[in-house]
Write an enzyme that holds these catalytic residues in place. Structure first.
Site, PDB file in Angstrom:
ATOM      1  N   ILE A 142       1.216  -0.623   0.114  1.00 40.28           N
ATOM      2  CA  ILE A 142       0.235  -0.109   0.458  1.00 40.28           C
ATOM      3  C   ILE A 142       1.212   1.454  -0.097  1.00 40.28           C
ATOM      4  O   ILE A 142       1.750   1.781   0.432  1.00 40.28           O
ATOM      5  CB  ILE A 142      -0.975   0.151   1.214  1.00 40.28           C
ATOM      6  N   SER A 143       0.592   2.425  -1.137  1.00 41.87           N
ATOM      7  CA  SER A 143       2.155   3.234  -0.857  1.00 41.87           C
ATOM      8  C   SER A 143       1.770   4.461   0.120  1.00 41.87           C
ATOM      9  O   SER A 143       0.628   3.967   1.040  1.00 41.87           O
ATOM     10  CB  SER A 143       0.627   4.027  -2.484  1.00 41.87           C
TER      11      SER A 143
END
Length: 194
Positions: free
Chosen positions: A44-45
């Site tokens: 997940i960025s």
């Protein structure tokens, strides 16, 4: 983008609980501005990048968006709140199923598909906006073809660990322009454009 739309996106982003999109073991790290693992070699960025990419896309409630790489669904949720429809593709079945279960409870304008994102989703094209959350060696022709006139795509391009985040614009005659906005590090886009 109009200032009030920009402010609305920032406000929505600030109240979007990132911990909802990650596993129990990583929930205590949800507040960090850093990428986190979500399993299957994916991440997940970091929140700041998710926000910057969303703002650069120049969203509008009348637009259809194609997202390549559903992942945890965190970016998808932000896109869905500020567009007409989001068509999102994920190639890893477990991530696809989890994100779908997570997001269908809260959003009615997201359409999910399991498959090779590098080929886009031709059936619903053209798209006003395309968000690619995995790096490609070059801009996929299939995605350019599925981008509408006066459309915009955000995509990380490069073969090394560090890539260029590019904004690709298609004008009303189909001419393409590209500009680099920052250096990023994304997982690879699997498929034809690895």
């Amino acid at each position: 983008m109009m200032n009030n739309q920009r402010e609305d996106i920032i406000n929505y982003f600030n109240q979007l609980d990132r911990s909802y999109f990650i596993s129990e073991k990583n929930k205590q790290k949800a507040h960090l501005d850093a990428p986190l693992p979500i399993g299957h070699g994916q991440t997940i960025s970091q929140p700041s990048l998710v926000l910057n990419m969303t703002l650069a896309l120049n969203l509008d409630k009348d637009l259809n968006v194609l997202e390549i790489g559903t992942g945890s669904g965190y970016q998808t949720a932000l896109l869905a709140a500020f567009s007409k429809n989001v068509f999102t593709l994920e190639r890893i079945e477990k991530l696809h199923v989890t994100a779908k279960e997570r997001l269908e409870k809260r959003y009615s304008n997201i359409h999910f598909k399991l498959g090779d994102g590098s080929l886009g989703w031709k059936e619903h094209a053209p798209y006003h906006r395309i968000m690619v959350t995995a790096s490609a060696s070059e801009v996929p022709k299939e995605l350019l073809d599925q981008l509408s006139f006066n459309g915009r795509m955000i995509i990380p391009i490069g073969k090394s660990y560090i890539q260029e985040l590019r904004v690709i614009d298609k004008d009303d005659k189909g001419n393409i322009t590209s500009k680099s906005i920052e250096d990023v590090a994304f997982v690879r886009l699997k498929g034809k454009y690895e």
